[in-house]
Design an enzyme around this catalytic site. Structure first.
Site, PDB file in Angstrom:
ATOM      1  N   SER A  41       3.485  -1.961  -3.061  1.00  0.00           N
ATOM      2  CA  SER A  41       4.846  -1.503  -3.373  1.00  0.00           C
ATOM      3  C   SER A  41       5.125  -0.076  -2.940  1.00  0.00           C
ATOM      4  O   SER A  41       6.268   0.361  -2.963  1.00  0.00           O
ATOM      5  CB  SER A  41       5.149  -1.648  -4.872  1.00  0.00           C
ATOM      6  N   LYS A  78       4.725   4.884  -8.918  1.00  0.00           N
ATOM      7  CA  LYS A  78       6.082   4.718  -8.392  1.00  0.00           C
ATOM      8  C   LYS A  78       6.766   6.067  -8.289  1.00  0.00           C
ATOM      9  O   LYS A  78       6.339   7.049  -8.890  1.00  0.00           O
ATOM     10  CB  LYS A  78       6.930   3.835  -9.334  1.00  0.00           C
TER      11      LYS A  78
END
Length: 122
Positions: A41, A78
């Site tokens: 990701s 993230k």
């Protein structure tokens, strides 16, 4: 620098500590611990599955910084954004969606620190 476990670069994964893996670190990097990335990701930030991410411990990060964040007993890596009482964890790969937490959900979040460097191919 001792690598202390894994951090998800997809959905959060259970935090487990792995000790005994040591990785070389440039003396200009000021990190407190490192984690091994799992998943894809964060490929848009050039962080790939298996990379070593060096983390500087901090309970606070600025908007737009890459952060290691614990969600209950799971961890993820993230881009971090906070807007009032809402936190958004944004991946760097369009095939994944944002993770949004607000109000009572924030009690389940803990910022582990910000990514200060990474090494590929170890």
């Amino acid at each position: 620098m001792c690598c202390q476990g894994a951090v998800a670069c997809e959905e959060p994964i259970y935090m487990d500590e792995v000790r005994g893996e040591y990785y070389p670190m440039d003396s200009s990097i000021h990190a407190d611990f490192c984690l091994r990335a799992q998943g894809d990701s964060m490929t848009g930030a050039r962080i790939y599955d298996g990379d070593i991410i060096f983390i500087q411990s901090s309970p606070v990060v600025e908007n737009g910084q890459i952060a290691a964040v614990a969600v209950d007993d799971e961890a993820t890596l993230k881009y971090f954004y906070q807007y009032g009482d809402t936190v958004v964890l944004r991946p760097a790969n369009a095939k994944y969606g944002e993770m949004t937490y607000s109000r009572e959900d924030l009690d389940h979040l803990r910022i582990l620190g910000r990514a200060v460097a990474f090494q590929s191919g170890l």
